[in-house]
Design an enzyme around this catalytic site. Structure first.
Site, PDB file in Angstrom:
ATOM      1  CG  HIS A  17      -2.097   0.873   1.045  1.00  0.00           C
ATOM      2  ND1 HIS A  17      -3.250   0.788   1.018  1.00  0.00           N
ATOM      3  CD2 HIS A  17      -2.029   2.442   0.947  1.00  0.00           C
ATOM      4  CE1 HIS A  17      -3.923   1.940   1.329  1.00  0.00           C
ATOM      5  NE2 HIS A  17      -3.075   2.831   1.234  1.00  0.00           N
ATOM      6  CG  HIS A  19      -1.245   6.189  -2.599  1.00  0.00           C
ATOM      7  ND1 HIS A  19      -2.454   6.038  -3.442  1.00  0.00           N
ATOM      8  CD2 HIS A  19      -1.462   5.819  -1.359  1.00  0.00           C
ATOM      9  CE1 HIS A  19      -3.128   5.514  -2.426  1.00  0.00           C
ATOM     10  NE2 HIS A  19      -2.816   5.289  -1.364  1.00  0.00           N
ATOM     11  NE  ARG A  72       3.776  21.686 -14.796  1.00  0.00           N
ATOM     12  CZ  ARG A  72       4.277  22.974 -14.717  1.00  0.00           C
ATOM     13  NH1 ARG A  72       4.550  23.434 -15.730  1.00  0.00           N
ATOM     14  NH2 ARG A  72       4.017  23.372 -13.302  1.00  0.00           N
ATOM     15  CG  ASP A 139      -6.099   5.084  -6.679  1.00  0.00           C
ATOM     16  OD1 ASP A 139      -5.424   5.663  -7.609  1.00  0.00           O
ATOM     17  OD2 ASP A 139      -6.709   5.476  -5.500  1.00  0.00           O
ATOM     18  N   GLY A 171      -9.014   8.069  -2.242  1.00  0.00           N
ATOM     19  CA  GLY A 171      -9.643   9.350  -2.074  1.00  0.00           C
ATOM     20  C   GLY A 171     -10.505   9.375  -0.649  1.00  0.00           C
ATOM     21  CG  HIS A 198      -7.485   3.534   0.096  1.00  0.00           C
ATOM     22  ND1 HIS A 198      -7.127   3.114  -1.220  1.00  0.00           N
ATOM     23  CD2 HIS A 198      -6.786   4.051   0.722  1.00  0.00           C
ATOM     24  CE1 HIS A 198      -5.803   3.423  -1.118  1.00  0.00           C
ATOM     25  NE2 HIS A 198      -5.629   4.161  -0.138  1.00  0.00           N
ATOM     26  CD  GLU A 201      -7.268   6.576   5.340  1.00  0.00           C
ATOM     27  OE1 GLU A 201      -7.899   6.437   4.042  1.00  0.00           O
ATOM     28  OE2 GLU A 201      -6.112   7.257   5.142  1.00  0.00           O
ATOM     29  CG  ASP A 279      -1.269   5.688   2.714  1.00  0.00           C
ATOM     30  OD1 ASP A 279      -1.563   5.335   1.491  1.00  0.00           O
ATOM     31  OD2 ASP A 279      -2.275   6.262   3.463  1.00  0.00           O
TER      32      ASP A 279
HETATM   33 ZN   LIG Z   1      -3.620   4.838   0.400  1.00  0.00          ZN
END
Ligand SMILES: [Zn+2]
Length: 347
Positions: A17, A19, A72, A139, A171, A198, A201, A279
């Site tokens: 987990h 990102h 970008r 995700d 999110g 997720h 949480e 995370d």
């Molecule tokens: Zn997360």
């Protein structure tokens, strides 16, 4: 450094987990900012370190969005991905399922094919040059709604990069009910992807049940509120549904008040397959080794116990069976060598 800290630092690990954009360390952000001098992000390493010193959740969001603004074009994506793997290699992370949000990039005008090619190029280079095996979880950014869900499912299923193993949902949870995403998870699961949303949480155990029932979750991101429902905890333990626990993140987002109150102990004691993760590590001022040290303290673990946590992550991963056996054997060999040395009488 204590013996246990040194053991953790050298321990071969898997992370489940973490990102993509949230892994951009100050070093990586400096490289990206140098490519885009018009951005507000400082390029001077000292100013950047200060910019990154975690203050509160609002500050995290600010830093996160300013990094998003630096991604970008496809070369930014490739650079970020490869450099994240380099930071992982330094922590002895051998395998990571990186949560990637293609919608954030396609929305900004990076073509989907170029995005996928960039992460795949970085994945292959990380594997051959750094010995870090990356896999993807695409995700849905839940706050962006069903259009983002449809776009994420389309990219995942139509382009289906080789490294893609799972489909997720991130999110905010409050005001973003899980069941509405069922059709998109159904499509991803039908295409052979694993379901890893997720859930629980910042909301109660009902959200975790929704993730299990409606999204057919095979692992739960966070699941912090699971211990509030003993029946749920028993269900997770019985069906070996792993939790991806990220202690420092939970404090940073105020999902949990203090580390001492973190429910990881209750999860662990109930026999749930607990994995430890970071995370958005640099943005929360942490890394995976720090999270393992915290877990060792909260769960009162010695080196063998910490090695078991590392093996939990291997078991809970979507590696194939031979890869799981290889990494588990590497962890066992390392642990035997280290604990053997530690108990040797002085020469
Ligand atoms: Zn997360």
């Amino acid at each position: 450094m204590s013996d246990l800290d040194a053991f953790i630092a050298g321990l071969p690990k898997a992370e489940l987990h973490v990102h993509h954009v949230g892994s951009a360390s100050p070093r990586i952000v400096a490289e990206l900012a140098a490519r885009h001098p018009d951005s507000a992000v400082p390029t001077d390493p000292e100013a950047l370190a200060d910019y990154f010193t975690f203050r509160d959740f609002a500050h995290f969001v600010e830093v996160y969005l300013s990094v998003v603004d630096l991604i970008r074009d496809a070369e930014d994506v490739r650079l970020l991905t490869y450099e994240v793997a380099r930071d992982m290699a330094r922590q002895q992370i051998r395998y990571a399922e990186l949560t990637v949000t293609p919608f954030s990039s396609t929305r900004r005008g990076i073509p989907d094919v170029a995005f996928v090619e960039a992460i795949e190029d970085a994945r292959k280079a990380a594997e051959s040059e750094l010995g870090v095996f990356l896999r993807w979880c695409f995700d849905i950014p839940g706050e962006a709604g069903l259009a983002a869900a449809a776009e994420t499912a389309r990219i995942a299923c139509d382009l289906r990069p080789e490294g893609l193993v799972s489909f997720g949902l991130g999110g905010p949870e409050i005001g973003v009910p899980r069941p509405q995403f069922k059709p998109y998870f159904d499509r991803a699961i039908a295409a052979g992807l694993h379901s890893v949303p997720h859930a629980g949480e910042t909301t109660g155990p009902g959200t975790i049940w929704d993730a299990l029932d409606d999204l057919r979750a095979e692992r739960i991101g966070h699941g912090t509120s699971a211990p509030q429902d003993p029946k749920l905890l028993a269900h997770l333990a019985e069906h070996r549904i792993p939790l991806e626990v990220c202690p420092t993140s939970n404090i940073a987002t105020r999902a949990v008040r203090t580390l001492e109150e973190h429910p990881v102990r209750a999860m662990f004691d109930a026999g749930v397959l607990v994995t430890i993760n970071s995370d958005d590590p640099p943005m929360f001022g942490t890394d995976l080794n720090t999270e393992y040290r915290i877990a060792a303290r909260l769960l009162d673990l010695d080196a063998q116990g910490v090695a078991t946590l590392a093996k939990n992550a291997v078991e809970a991963s979507f590696m194939d069976a031979p890869a799981k056996s290889r990494l588990t054997a590497e962890i066992d060999t390392y642990t035997a060598t280290h604990t053997h040395t530690a108990t040797q009488p002085p020469a």
